[in-house]
Scaffold this active site. Sequence first.
Site, PDB file in Angstrom:
ATOM      1  N   ARG A  82       0.833  -1.205   0.000  1.00 38.80           N
ATOM      2  CA  ARG A  82       0.000   0.000   0.000  1.00 38.80           C
ATOM      3  C   ARG A  82       0.869   1.258   0.000  1.00 38.80           C
ATOM      4  NH1 ARG A  82      -4.688   0.100   4.419  1.00 38.80           N
ATOM      5  NH2 ARG A  82      -2.965   0.759   5.741  1.00 38.80           N
ATOM      6  N   LYS A 184      -2.660   6.381   1.009  1.00 38.26           N
ATOM      7  CA  LYS A 184      -2.521   6.922   2.365  1.00 38.26           C
ATOM      8  C   LYS A 184      -1.602   8.142   2.311  1.00 38.26           C
ATOM      9  CE  LYS A 184      -2.446   4.799   6.933  1.00 38.26           C
ATOM     10  NZ  LYS A 184      -3.736   5.307   7.408  1.00 38.26           N
ATOM     11  N   GLU A 220     -16.382   5.793   3.651  1.00 36.33           N
ATOM     12  CA  GLU A 220     -15.718   5.313   4.865  1.00 36.33           C
ATOM     13  C   GLU A 220     -15.689   6.441   5.880  1.00 36.33           C
ATOM     14  OE1 GLU A 220     -11.486   4.527   4.509  1.00 36.33           O
ATOM     15  OE2 GLU A 220     -11.314   5.829   2.771  1.00 36.33           O
TER      16      GLU A 220
HETATM   17  C1  LIG Z   1      -8.891   6.413   5.705  1.00 36.47           C
HETATM   18  C2  LIG Z   1      -8.623   5.085   6.309  1.00 36.47           C
HETATM   19  N1  LIG Z   1      -9.441   4.076   6.000  1.00 36.47           N
HETATM   20  C3  LIG Z   1      -9.253   2.842   6.514  1.00 36.47           C
HETATM   21  C4  LIG Z   1      -8.209   2.568   7.382  1.00 36.47           C
HETATM   22  C5  LIG Z   1      -8.032   1.197   7.944  1.00 36.47           C
HETATM   23  O1  LIG Z   1      -6.973   0.536   7.290  1.00 36.47           O
HETATM   24  P1  LIG Z   1      -6.175  -0.631   7.980  1.00 36.47           P
HETATM   25  O2  LIG Z   1      -7.149  -1.725   8.260  1.00 36.47           O
HETATM   26  O3  LIG Z   1      -5.175  -1.056   6.955  1.00 36.47           O
HETATM   27  O4  LIG Z   1      -5.581  -0.079   9.226  1.00 36.47           O
HETATM   28  C6  LIG Z   1      -7.329   3.595   7.725  1.00 36.47           C
HETATM   29  C7  LIG Z   1      -6.201   3.342   8.628  1.00 36.47           C
HETATM   30  O5  LIG Z   1      -5.124   3.097   8.135  1.00 36.47           O
HETATM   31  C8  LIG Z   1      -7.525   4.881   7.177  1.00 36.47           C
HETATM   32  O6  LIG Z   1      -6.711   5.894   7.483  1.00 36.47           O
END
Ligand SMILES: Cc1ncc(COP(=O)(O)O)c(C=O)c1O
Length: 341
Positions: A82, A184, A220
């Site tokens: 990622r 991210k 989300e």
């Molecule tokens: C915007 C966002 N969505 C979802 C997630 C959840 O992702 P993960 O399960 O990889 O921590 C995160 C955290 O990293 C996030 O910042």
Amino acid sequence: MEKKDIDWSNLGFGYVKTDKRFVSNYKDGSWDEGVLTEDDKVVISECAGVLQYAQTCFEGLKAYTTEDGHIVMFRPDLNAKRLADSAARLEMPVFPEDKFVQAVHDVVKANAAYVPPYGSGATLYVRPYMFGSNAVIGVKPADEYQFRVFTTPVGPYFKGGAKPITIRVSDFDRAAPHGTGHVKAGLNYAMSLHAIVDAHAQGYDENMYLDAATRTKVEETGGANFIFVTKDKKVVTPKSSTILPSITRRSLMYVAEHYLGLEVEEREVYLDEVKDFAECGLCGTAAVISPVGKIVDHGKEICFPSGMEEMGEITKKLYDTLTGIQMGHIEAPEGWIHTVC
Ligand SMILES: Cc1ncc(COP(=O)(O)O)c(C=O)c1O
């Protein structure tokens, strides 16, 4: 190895400096070998690309102690991938994925004294990140970059039980179509700060963002993906090209299908149909699943039958199974658990 004298169960989610961090620099077209260092300070040009044009991306994962005393991490290869996707989208050089996994492994090992003991509920949070480090005044990608990994011990996410939260449908957008919502990038979080401060000021725990184009579909929150459970126990998660592909959500969907034998569906989820679901949860590294009891859409309340006291039945099964896999009580799928030491 003697553990640090820390009151693990009373730790919050804040920065605590640990002994070692990893630093690698990119210059003249290549990454150097990188080093583990005690130096926690970053010295860059006042005109660095990250400071002027926010050229930065990051990851977040956890290291923790299993029942048999090993220190492990959960699927760090997916964080490596990622971060590579985030870097490519931001015109940054990709940090090689195998070297990423080695770097997080080495930093966790070097800070093993800060990895909370089994049963404390606390974990060692691992933060890999990279940024443009040389001076850039015209709007363009930097030529030099730094990749770093630091760790910080963090307390149990749910102190005194996982109480369902109340969220609101946000009037702010998080991600534009064809924008950067799926990576991210630091900039996604800078622009979410106003929305979360405002949500808290209005008494809500989180924002539910809708798709920016039509404002009809669930995306989300600022830091977690959604899962919903239908009244006939199907696990549904929103499909969208503008949400971050949560590693926890992908793992939970696998667990739902292959461990719990549930039907799963990744599809567009309309706000209009949310009232018909039986359960709702937010999934991410921090909480694994945080149950949602109520969603407020401009004064109209959607209250899930699972209520405001505890996790819904299926949400709890998903939570228990995934945390069981992480802690070593339940056999993990091949490659999910990375043993550090
Ligand atoms: C915007 C966002 N969505 C979802 C997630 C959840 O992702 P993960 O399960 O990889 O921590 C995160 C955290 O990293 C996030 O910042």
